[in-house]
Design a protein around this motif. Structure first.
Motif, PDB file in Angstrom:
ATOM      1  N   PRO A  68       0.717  -0.946  -0.301  1.00 23.96           N
ATOM      2  CA  PRO A  68       0.107   0.190   0.153  1.00 23.96           C
ATOM      3  C   PRO A  68       0.635   1.521   0.023  1.00 23.96           C
ATOM      4  O   PRO A  68       1.961   1.785   1.140  1.00 23.96           O
ATOM      5  CB  PRO A  68      -0.829  -0.199   1.226  1.00 23.96           C
ATOM      6  N   LEU A  69       0.631   1.505  -1.147  1.00 24.58           N
ATOM      7  CA  LEU A  69       1.278   3.296  -1.215  1.00 24.58           C
ATOM      8  C   LEU A  69       1.011   4.175  -0.046  1.00 24.58           C
ATOM      9  O   LEU A  69       2.084   4.171  -0.006  1.00 24.58           O
ATOM     10  CB  LEU A  69       1.924   3.930  -2.346  1.00 24.58           C
ATOM     11  N   TRP A  70       0.467   4.843  -0.087  1.00 25.86           N
ATOM     12  CA  TRP A  70       0.243   5.772   1.043  1.00 25.86           C
ATOM     13  C   TRP A  70       0.379   5.394   2.137  1.00 25.86           C
ATOM     14  O   TRP A  70       1.306   5.855   3.493  1.00 25.86           O
ATOM     15  CB  TRP A  70      -1.322   6.274   1.238  1.00 25.86           C
ATOM     16  N   PHE A  71       0.171   4.222   2.687  1.00 22.69           N
ATOM     17  CA  PHE A  71       0.703   3.761   4.515  1.00 22.69           C
ATOM     18  C   PHE A  71       2.222   3.482   4.255  1.00 22.69           C
ATOM     19  O   PHE A  71       2.786   3.878   5.436  1.00 22.69           O
ATOM     20  CB  PHE A  71      -0.084   2.456   4.667  1.00 22.69           C
ATOM     21  N   THR A  72       2.978   2.856   3.077  1.00 22.93           N
ATOM     22  CA  THR A  72       4.122   2.901   2.973  1.00 22.93           C
ATOM     23  C   THR A  72       5.265   4.020   3.766  1.00 22.93           C
ATOM     24  O   THR A  72       5.643   4.053   4.228  1.00 22.93           O
ATOM     25  CB  THR A  72       4.968   2.541   1.886  1.00 22.93           C
ATOM     26  N   GLY A  73       3.741   5.392   2.614  1.00 23.44           N
ATOM     27  CA  GLY A  73       4.597   6.868   2.668  1.00 23.44           C
ATOM     28  C   GLY A  73       5.213   6.671   4.294  1.00 23.44           C
ATOM     29  O   GLY A  73       6.302   7.868   4.956  1.00 23.44           O
ATOM     30  N   ALA A  74       4.097   6.753   5.215  1.00 23.23           N
ATOM     31  CA  ALA A  74       3.429   7.165   6.814  1.00 23.23           C
ATOM     32  C   ALA A  74       4.713   6.245   7.100  1.00 23.23           C
ATOM     33  O   ALA A  74       5.233   7.412   8.179  1.00 23.23           O
ATOM     34  CB  ALA A  74       2.016   6.915   7.083  1.00 23.23           C
ATOM     35  N   LEU A  75       4.618   5.437   6.973  1.00 25.97           N
ATOM     36  CA  LEU A  75       5.754   4.742   7.504  1.00 25.97           C
ATOM     37  C   LEU A  75       7.074   4.745   7.374  1.00 25.97           C
ATOM     38  O   LEU A  75       7.940   5.390   8.452  1.00 25.97           O
ATOM     39  CB  LEU A  75       6.207   2.913   7.800  1.00 25.97           C
ATOM     40  N   VAL A  76       7.473   5.026   6.338  1.00 29.65           N
ATOM     41  CA  VAL A  76       8.663   5.629   5.881  1.00 29.65           C
ATOM     42  C   VAL A  76       8.537   6.700   6.811  1.00 29.65           C
ATOM     43  O   VAL A  76      10.405   7.686   6.918  1.00 29.65           O
ATOM     44  CB  VAL A  76       8.802   6.100   4.497  1.00 29.65           C
ATOM     45  N   THR A  77       8.073   8.245   6.928  1.00 24.43           N
ATOM     46  CA  THR A  77       7.837   9.586   6.679  1.00 24.43           C
ATOM     47  C   THR A  77       8.333   9.200   8.581  1.00 24.43           C
ATOM     48  O   THR A  77       9.162   9.949   9.237  1.00 24.43           O
ATOM     49  CB  THR A  77       6.550  10.415   6.933  1.00 24.43           C
ATOM     50  N   ALA A  78       7.440   7.775   8.809  1.00 20.25           N
ATOM     51  CA  ALA A  78       7.591   8.091  10.450  1.00 20.25           C
ATOM     52  C   ALA A  78       9.040   7.796  11.443  1.00 20.25           C
ATOM     53  O   ALA A  78       9.687   8.147  12.039  1.00 20.25           O
ATOM     54  CB  ALA A  78       6.806   7.079  11.254  1.00 20.25           C
ATOM     55  N   GLY A  79       9.407   7.270   9.955  1.00 26.61           N
ATOM     56  CA  GLY A  79      11.057   6.713  10.382  1.00 26.61           C
ATOM     57  C   GLY A  79      11.497   7.343  10.201  1.00 26.61           C
ATOM     58  O   GLY A  79      12.462   7.976  11.114  1.00 26.61           O
ATOM     59  N   LEU A  80      11.592   8.522   9.580  1.00 28.40           N
ATOM     60  CA  LEU A  80      12.599  10.198   9.627  1.00 28.40           C
ATOM     61  C   LEU A  80      12.273  10.710  10.026  1.00 28.40           C
ATOM     62  O   LEU A  80      12.920  11.435  10.480  1.00 28.40           O
ATOM     63  CB  LEU A  80      12.266  10.494   7.902  1.00 28.40           C
TER      64      LEU A  80
ATOM     65  N   ARG B  54      18.992   1.143  20.096  1.00 24.34           N
ATOM     66  CA  ARG B  54      17.398   1.476  20.612  1.00 24.34           C
ATOM     67  C   ARG B  54      17.090   2.305  19.199  1.00 24.34           C
ATOM     68  O   ARG B  54      15.598   1.766  18.902  1.00 24.34           O
ATOM     69  CB  ARG B  54      17.499   2.875  21.181  1.00 24.34           C
ATOM     70  N   LEU B  55      17.377   2.847  17.884  1.00 30.64           N
ATOM     71  CA  LEU B  55      17.406   2.787  17.155  1.00 30.64           C
ATOM     72  C   LEU B  55      17.025   1.945  16.118  1.00 30.64           C
ATOM     73  O   LEU B  55      16.010   1.850  15.464  1.00 30.64           O
ATOM     74  CB  LEU B  55      18.281   3.760  15.986  1.00 30.64           C
ATOM     75  N   LEU B  56      18.111   0.963  16.234  1.00 29.71           N
ATOM     76  CA  LEU B  56      17.877  -0.268  14.988  1.00 29.71           C
ATOM     77  C   LEU B  56      16.240  -0.726  15.783  1.00 29.71           C
ATOM     78  O   LEU B  56      15.496  -1.357  14.977  1.00 29.71           O
ATOM     79  CB  LEU B  56      18.666  -1.072  15.324  1.00 29.71           C
ATOM     80  N   SER B  57      16.469  -1.020  16.939  1.00 29.73           N
ATOM     81  CA  SER B  57      14.630  -1.253  17.555  1.00 29.73           C
ATOM     82  C   SER B  57      13.743  -0.632  16.981  1.00 29.73           C
ATOM     83  O   SER B  57      13.310  -1.749  15.955  1.00 29.73           O
ATOM     84  CB  SER B  57      14.086  -1.439  19.128  1.00 29.73           C
ATOM     85  N   PHE B  58      14.063   0.725  16.937  1.00 25.05           N
ATOM     86  CA  PHE B  58      12.332   1.321  16.308  1.00 25.05           C
ATOM     87  C   PHE B  58      12.654   0.678  15.032  1.00 25.05           C
ATOM     88  O   PHE B  58      11.334   1.090  14.259  1.00 25.05           O
ATOM     89  CB  PHE B  58      12.495   3.335  16.889  1.00 25.05           C
ATOM     90  N   LEU B  59      13.218   0.721  14.444  1.00 25.81           N
ATOM     91  CA  LEU B  59      12.952   0.767  12.856  1.00 25.81           C
ATOM     92  C   LEU B  59      13.032  -0.935  12.395  1.00 25.81           C
ATOM     93  O   LEU B  59      12.276  -0.867  11.562  1.00 25.81           O
ATOM     94  CB  LEU B  59      14.535   1.384  12.165  1.00 25.81           C
ATOM     95  N   ALA B  60      13.176  -1.588  13.285  1.00 29.13           N
ATOM     96  CA  ALA B  60      12.611  -2.946  13.172  1.00 29.13           C
ATOM     97  C   ALA B  60      11.667  -2.982  13.176  1.00 29.13           C
ATOM     98  O   ALA B  60      10.653  -4.040  12.631  1.00 29.13           O
ATOM     99  CB  ALA B  60      13.749  -3.896  14.070  1.00 29.13           C
ATOM    100  N   GLY B  61      10.873  -2.415  14.284  1.00 34.14           N
ATOM    101  CA  GLY B  61       9.085  -2.513  14.209  1.00 34.14           C
ATOM    102  C   GLY B  61       8.568  -1.224  12.906  1.00 34.14           C
ATOM    103  O   GLY B  61       7.570  -1.986  13.061  1.00 34.14           O
TER     104      GLY B  61
END
Length: 288
Positions: A15-27, A48-55
Motif C-alpha cells: 500500500p503506497l500511502w501507508f508505506t509512505g506514512a511508515l517511511v515518514t515516521a522512520g525519518l 534503540r534506533l535499530l529497535s524502532f526501525l525494526a518495529g
C-alpha cells in the motif's frame, strides 16, 4: 504446488500511502534521535534506533507481505499477521523510546502549534494517568484481542476493508499500551511495584491460551468465510483453524513467558543479594 508455495512468500501487495506514512515516521524518528544523541548518547544508544526501525519494518511486513495477501483465505496467515501487529512491532517500537525522538524530529513550528497545547492539556494528563495503570492497559489489550476474535466481530472485519484496518489499528495501539509499562521507555516512570509485571504477563498468557485452545479444540469451523473461499494449497479450513490456534498458543506463550521468567529470576537474584547483604551487616554489627 511448488509455484503456489513460492507465491506464499513473494505475493506482496504494497500500500503506497501507508508505506509512505511508515517511511515518514522512520525519518522523523531518525532526525529526532540524531538531535538527542548530541546531549544524551547513553540514553538513546544505537540499538534503540535499530529497535524502532525494526518495529516500523515489522508493521510494513504485516500489512504489505503475503501475511495480508492471504489473510482472507488462510486463517493461519491472518493469525500470524495479528501476532506481528501485537507481539513483534509494539515492543520493538516501545524499546525505541519513541515519544521524545518523534517530538524532536518534527519541525518546531508543528510542535509549538499542536504538540505543546496537546501535552499541556488536562485531557492529556488524565489520559496519561489512566493508561499508566496496569489494569487498564491489561484490559485494553486483552479485551481487544478476545473481542475481535469473537466470530461475529471477526467476520464483520473480514467483510469490510475499512473495519479490517480499524481492527489492526486496535491491535497495534492497545499492544503499545500493554508493552509500555513492561519496557518502561525513557522518560516514563513506573508508578507501581515491579513485581506486578509478572502476574500482568502470566494472566495475559492465560487469556491467549484460552483463545488458542478454543480454536484448536472446538471441533467446528468458527469463521465460515474461510470455507466459502478457494482454499490455497489444498488445506482444509478446519485444519487451517487448528494450525492457526497452535501458532497463537506456542508463539503467544513464548512472548509472555520469557519476560515473566526473566523478571522472576531477576527478583529472586536481587532478593538473595539483599539477604546476603543483611546477614553480612548483622555479622559485622555482632563482631563490633
Amino acid at each position: 504446488m511448488q509455484n503456489s508455495w513460492l507465491n506464499l512468500c513473494v505475493d506482496w501487495d504494497i500500500p503506497l500511502w501507508f508505506t509512505g506514512a511508515l517511511v515518514t515516521a522512520g525519518l522523523v524518528y531518525v532526525r529526532g534521535w540524531l538531535a538527542l544523541r548530541r546531549t544524551r548518547p547513553q540514553t538513546l544508544p544505537v540499538w534503540r534506533l535499530l529497535s524502532f526501525l525494526a518495529g516500523i519494518l515489522a508493521i510494513f511486513v504485516a500489512v504489505a507481505s503475503s501475511l495480508d495477501t492471504y489473510s482472507a483465505t488462510l486463517l493461519f496467515m491472518h493469525m500470524a499477521q495479528h501476532f506481528v501487529l501485537m507481539s513483534v512491532a509494539p515492543p520493538l517500537i516501545v524499546l525505541g523510546c519513541p515519544l521524545v525522538p518523534m517530538l524532536r524530529g518534527l519541525p518546531r513550528s508543528i510542535v509549538r502549534r499542536f504538540g505543546a497545547p496537546l501535552f499541556r492539556s488536562a485531557f492529556a494528563h488524565r489520559a496519561q494517568k489512566l493508561f499508566s495503570q496496569l489494569p487498564i492497559s491489561w484490559l485494553a489489550m486483552n479485551a481487544t484481542y478476545v473481542g475481535w476474535h469473537v466470530p461475529r466481530a471477526y467476520e464483520f472485519a473480514l467483510a469490510s476493508e475499512s473495519w479490517h484496518t480499524v481492527e489492526h489499528f486496535c491491535f497495534f495501539a492497545t499492544s503499545v499500551l500493554f508493552w509500555w509499562p513492561i519496557l518502561r521507555p525513557w522518560p516514563s516512570r513506573r508508578p507501581f511495584a515491579s513485581w506486578m509485571i509478572i502476574p500482568y504477563l502470566l494472566t495475559s498468557d492465560l487469556v491467549n491460551t484460552g483463545l488458542s485452545a478454543f480454536l484448536c479444540f472446538s471441533g467446528r469451523l468458527l469463521y465460515p468465510s474461510y470455507a466459502r473461499v478457494d482454499r490455497p494449497f489444498g488445506l482444509d479450513a478446519l485444519q487451517d483453524q487448528i494450525a492457526a490456534g497452535a501458532f497463537m498458543w506456542v508463539f503467544g506463550s513464548v512472548v509472555f513467558l520469557i519476560p515473566a521468567i526473566y523478571l522472576t529470576a531477576r527478583f529472586l537474584a536481587a532478593g538473595r543479594f539483599v539477604d546476603a547483604k543483611t546477614k553480612l551487616e548483622s555479622a559485622r554489627a555482632m563482631a563490633q
